[in-house]
Design an enzyme around this catalytic site. Structure first.
Site, PDB file in Angstrom:
ATOM      1  N   HIS A 120       0.835  -1.220   0.000  1.00 12.54           N
ATOM      2  CA  HIS A 120       0.000   0.000   0.000  1.00 12.54           C
ATOM      3  C   HIS A 120       0.867   1.266   0.000  1.00 12.54           C
ATOM      4  CE1 HIS A 120      -3.238  -2.770   1.286  1.00 12.54           C
ATOM      5  NE2 HIS A 120      -2.322  -3.255   2.107  1.00 12.54           N
TER       6      HIS A 120
ATOM      7  N   SER B  94      14.038  22.017 -16.109  1.00  8.81           N
ATOM      8  CA  SER B  94      12.829  22.802 -16.304  1.00  8.81           C
ATOM      9  C   SER B  94      13.210  24.135 -16.927  1.00  8.81           C
ATOM     10  CB  SER B  94      12.154  23.026 -14.946  1.00  8.81           C
ATOM     11  OG  SER B  94      11.354  24.186 -14.990  1.00  8.81           O
TER      12      SER B  94
ATOM     13  N   LYS C  45      15.411  22.088 -10.886  1.00 15.99           N
ATOM     14  CA  LYS C  45      14.777  20.818 -11.259  1.00 15.99           C
ATOM     15  C   LYS C  45      15.669  19.880 -12.052  1.00 15.99           C
ATOM     16  CE  LYS C  45      10.198  20.806 -10.982  1.00 15.99           C
ATOM     17  NZ  LYS C  45       9.474  19.631 -10.662  1.00 15.99           N
TER      18      LYS C  45
ATOM     19  N   GLU D  65       9.181   8.714 -17.005  1.00 22.79           N
ATOM     20  CA  GLU D  65       7.788   9.142 -17.209  1.00 22.79           C
ATOM     21  C   GLU D  65       7.318   8.825 -18.629  1.00 22.79           C
ATOM     22  OE1 GLU D  65       7.705  13.273 -16.058  1.00 22.79           O
ATOM     23  OE2 GLU D  65       8.150  12.785 -13.977  1.00 22.79           O
TER      24      GLU D  65
END
Ligand code: ARG
Length: 460
Positions: free
Chosen positions: A156, A277, A283, A290
């Site tokens: 979980h 970024s 970043k 992704e």
């Protein structure tokens, strides 16, 4: 417009209809397979006495010439032709004259395209197999290097019990081993040659289908001519296996994104596999992971599309089946790209072992082992569960871990605890005591690593 079938028509095809119908823009991808199939076909026609040796030689020379000119860029595949089959045949006739018109003897584009698609799929399965093997080898290396890299195991997404990085990676190892075995199964099942099925009902020529099959490295000819031209099960099976590979890569990517996050910092992706970024200078984003996760949708889409296309098609060939190609090609390219990039990404990422271990130490991942300690001292498990629950509550209140409690504090909750509790619930013990096969303990994981080592050797 260069078509193979003008004879029974009195009007030119409407340009829009021609464009809608044509497949050259995408089936040119298998010009090599088309030419290879044609060479096998004429070789068989000559061996069966349907063409002379001289005719065969001329046709094969012509076909090899086309292949060579396409490869070197001298001959361009253009949309002047309806499909790759028309392109090759028209160019052959241009090159060698009337004898070229004999190439299509005893053949239909229906069995021809079935063959081309099968040859293409078969070749690509081998490529995907190689990429999975490279990934498996990388995972094997990571496992061997991280037998004592402790980290929390989750259920979980909550810390559950401590494991090792080798054990966690080992889970993916099993998935990709199954993916490899699925590809091998598909290869075996599809490896029968449809050429010679004709349009749907075979031909009246005495074709030697066994010979064609062996010339093209198939196990034998397919056994029903209607099925031969309308079977795309192998495309569906391949896309299903690819969808599963993508599902595995996507889950793995998701974990890497989490591990690479500021909160976790279990791993750090290499600069070469991260992006920045345009506005936030701090970043370093895990875009590759992704994208792999995102591209999974395209491959699922290809599988759903072909299943849907095939579900309503009466026997035998129908033009719907031309839709088997574009999304399949896209899925093949996607899976290959994702496997290659993913392997590069995990082989260059750095592990932050200190953070992993620290994370495994807190969050009460040793609570089950504390309960097991009590059970080993005669306390029934259900009672032990309750006692450890109280310990956890006590620790949460004091913001400490189980290992930080004094023996007096332990004893105030249960007199059963003795000094050896600290050793019993140390991170090392929690992992190392788990030594049934498949568990993270040193002995158990080493057995699995040895099995994997043999498996990898058997692939050479
Ligand atoms: N481009 C067609 C396909 O991909 C080739 C087969 C054409 N056969 C036919 N009967 N029209 O399926």
């Amino acid at each position: 417009m260069a078509q193979l079938w003008g004879g029974r028509f009195t009007k030119e095809t409407d340009q829009l209809v021609y464009n809608f119908n044509a497949s050259i823009s995408f089936d040119q991808k298998f010009y090599r397979q088309d030419i290879r199939g044609s060479i096998a076909h004429v070789t068989m026609l000559a061996a069966s006495g349907i063409l002379t040796e001289d005719e065969k030689e001329q046709i094969i020379d012509g076909l090899n010439g086309i292949l060579n000119d396409v490869e070197t860029g001298k001959l361009e595949i253009t949309d002047k032709y309806e499909d790759i089959h028309s392109f090759v045949e028209a160019n052959l006739i241009d090159r060698i004259g009337d004898v070229g018109k004999k190439l299509h003897t005893g053949r239909s584009r229906n069995d021809q395209v079935a063959l081309d698609m099968k040859l293409y799929t078969r070749d690509e399965l081998i490529e995907v197999k190689k990429l999975i093997i490279t990934l498996i080898k990388e995972l094997h290396k990571l496992m061997k290097e991280n037998i004592d890299t402790y980290m929390p195991g989750f259920t979980h997404l909550q810390k559950a019990q401590p494991v090792t990085f080798a054990h966690h990676i080992g889970a993916y190892m099993e998935m990709f081993k199954r993916d490899l075995s699925r590809i091998n199964d598909i290869y075996e099942r599809m490896n029968y040659c449809p050429l010679g099925a004709g349009a749907l009902a075979g031909t009246t020529y005495p074709l030697d289908r066994e010979l064609t099959a062996s010339l093209l490295d198939f196990k034998g000819p397919t056994l029903n001519s209607m099925d031969s031209v309308s079977d795309r099960d192998y495309v569906i099976e391949m896309l299903s296996a690819f969808a599963t590979i993508m599902m595995h890569l996507s889950r793995f990517s998701e974990e890497i994104i989490i591990w690479n996050s500021n909160e976790y910092q279990f791993v750090e992706l290499d600069d070469a596999y991260s992006t920045g970024s345009s506005i936030m200078p701090q970043k370093k984003n895990p875009d590759i992971a992704e994208l792999v996760r995102g591209k999974t949708g395209r491959v699922y889409g290809a599988l759903t599309s072909i299943l849907t296309t095939m579900k309503g098609i009466p026997l035998a060939y129908n033009k719907d089946m031309q839709e088997d190609k574009e999304l399949t090609f896209d899925a093949i390219d996607t899976v290959k790209g994702c496997l290659a990039l993913f392997t590069g990404m995990i082989s260059t990422m750095k592990l932050n072992k200190v953070n992993m271990e620290k994370s495994a130490m807190n969050g009460f991942t040793n609570a089950t082992d504390a309960a097991d300690y009590l059970v080993n001292h005669g306390v029934p498990f259900r009672d032990a569960h309750g006692i450890v629950g109280q310990l956890v509550l006590y620790c949460i209140d004091k913001n400490i871990s189980l290992l930080d409690m004094s023996i007096d504090e332990y004893k105030s909750i249960s007199p059963v605890f003795e000094d050896d509790i600290y050793d019993a619930i140390s991170l090392k013990t929690c992992v190392e005591k788990r030594n049934t096969i498949g568990a993270p303990g040193y002995e158990a994981i080493n057995k699995v690593i040895a099995i994997n080592e043999e498996f990898i050797k058997s692939l050479e």
